[in-house]
Design an enzyme around this catalytic site. Structure first.
Site, PDB file in Angstrom:
ATOM      1  N   LYS A  90       3.895  30.605 -15.333  1.00 58.87           N
ATOM      2  CA  LYS A  90       5.340  30.966 -15.616  1.00 58.87           C
ATOM      3  C   LYS A  90       6.408  29.677 -14.907  1.00 58.87           C
ATOM      4  CE  LYS A  90       4.842  35.710 -15.276  1.00 58.87           C
ATOM      5  NZ  LYS A  90       5.277  37.241 -14.684  1.00 58.87           N
TER       6      LYS A  90
ATOM      7  N   GLN B 162       7.131  39.382  -8.928  1.00 59.77           N
ATOM      8  CA  GLN B 162       5.715  39.644  -9.732  1.00 59.77           C
ATOM      9  C   GLN B 162       5.154  40.643  -8.951  1.00 59.77           C
ATOM     10  OE1 GLN B 162       4.629  37.662 -12.156  1.00 59.77           O
ATOM     11  NE2 GLN B 162       2.785  38.698 -12.058  1.00 59.77           N
TER      12      GLN B 162
ATOM     13  N   ASP C 254      12.698  40.546 -16.687  1.00 59.57           N
ATOM     14  CA  ASP C 254      11.600  41.241 -16.961  1.00 59.57           C
ATOM     15  C   ASP C 254      11.615  42.450 -17.744  1.00 59.57           C
ATOM     16  OD1 ASP C 254       8.807  40.417 -16.216  1.00 59.57           O
ATOM     17  OD2 ASP C 254       9.413  40.697 -13.920  1.00 59.57           O
TER      18      ASP C 254
HETATM   19  N1  GUN Z   1       2.485  41.632 -13.237  1.00 58.26           N
HETATM   20  C1  GUN Z   1       2.064  41.943 -14.099  1.00 58.26           C
HETATM   21  N2  GUN Z   1       2.738  41.631 -15.462  1.00 58.26           N
HETATM   22  C2  GUN Z   1       4.038  41.272 -14.835  1.00 58.26           C
HETATM   23  C3  GUN Z   1       5.038  41.006 -15.702  1.00 58.26           C
HETATM   24  O1  GUN Z   1       5.202  41.064 -16.705  1.00 58.26           O
HETATM   25  N3  GUN Z   1       6.031  40.832 -14.730  1.00 58.26           N
HETATM   26  C4  GUN Z   1       5.870  40.810 -13.365  1.00 58.26           C
HETATM   27  N4  GUN Z   1       6.980  40.417 -12.761  1.00 58.26           N
HETATM   28  N5  GUN Z   1       4.958  41.246 -12.772  1.00 58.26           N
HETATM   29  C5  GUN Z   1       3.734  41.432 -13.517  1.00 58.26           C
END
Ligand code: GUN
Length: 291
Positions: A52, A96, A119
């Protein structure tokens, strides 16, 4: 059979974002800024967050990674989130997931300002999505919608079967596919671990979205001819055929299923890169909606 190429599509989106960022800067606005919080040393989470951050760089977004040890207290984490909430230089914030067991994930999700929740996990943003109001869509479902759009996959009136009811993918995906939107307007069946006769249901799917986290769970026997298969799974399994000793597998047995498909996403290079591109798009949206 058409491969829904998430790698290429996500690169196209990142280029489009880079152009928009350049336009923002030339009109005197600041660079969109994403903050990511990573707790602990989980290998998969670390890989995702690093990807990311790297994607932000590529698209011209600023990013800040805040790391905490596994044993960080909930209070300490909530305090860091509050600081970022109040920081006007930061447009979007993600934490995350998953988080260590001693931290209440929902409490953390609810502590993020909805206008910074890129998100799209905050209950108020999930509510807006459900009501078809403008909001941040969760990145993985949004990435799937974007793939269906860009490849002109017909969804209206189709039977969409979703396997898995997670808050991050399956549940929002089922809502999006049922909305009176394009893509959307599907008749949706959301299946999960308690579903009976799963195969009888998946065999009737025009669009099958698989997000249960079990490597190669879906085989050719479970799908009908002409299906569009979207594979959200990504499992790392041992392999003596790769240099690293590992390979990535989706929730769908790709080689077995592909010849029955009208469309299919590969793993890797399907949904995964789209998730990251949509996170950047949400961050750009957050920055633009402030100015
Ligand atoms: N863990 C797995 N997929 C995601 C996501 O799209 N965002 C976040 N913050 N954690 C995740």
């Amino acid at each position: 059979m058409i491969i829904l190429d998430g790698k290429k599509t996500s690169n196209d989106i990142k280029e489009e974002i880079a152009i928009e960022v350049a336009e923002l800067l030339s009109s005197g606005k600041k660079r969109p800024h994403l903050a990511a919080i990573l707790v602990g040393n989980d290998g998969a989470s670390e890989t995702y967050v690093n990807a990311k951050v790297k994607a932000c760089e590529k698209a011209g977004l600023q990013s800040t990674l805040v790391r905490f040890e596994d044993k960080v207290s909930e209070e300490e984490l909530l305090a860091a989130i509050e600081q970022i909430n109040q920081d006007v230089s930061i447009d979007g914030l993600i934490v995350q997931l998953p988080l260590p067991k001693h931290i209440d994930e929902m409490k953390v999700t609810e502590s993020i300002f909805p206008e910074k929740d890129v998100d799209g996990f905050h209950p108020s943003n999930i509510g807006k999505m459900t009501l078809n109001l403008p909001t941040f869509l969760p990145a993985t479902p949004a990435g799937i919608i974007e793939l269906l759009t860009r490849y002109n996959v017909e969804t209206s009136g189709k039977h969409c079967v979703v396997i898995g009811r997670s808050h991050i993918v399956g549940s929002p995906m089922s809502i999006l596919m049922a909305r009176n939107c394009d893509p959307g307007n599907c008749t949706v069946t959301l299946t999960h671990s308690r579903t009976q006769n799963l195969k009888a249901i998946t065999k009737t799917a025009d669009i099958l979205i698989v997000a249960l986290g079990k490597a190669e769970f879906v085989n050719a026997d479970m799908v009908k001819e002409g299906v569009c298969v979207i594979d959200v799974g990504i499992s790392r399994v041992k392999s003596d055929k790769t240099k690293s000793g590992w390979k990535l597998l989706g929730d769908v047995a790709f080689d077995d299923v592909k010849d029955k498909c009208a469309y299919i996403t590969p793993v890797p290079g399907g949904v995964g890169p789209m998730t990251i591109a949509m996170l950047l798009k949400n961050t750009l949206l957050a920055a633009k909606s402030k100015s």
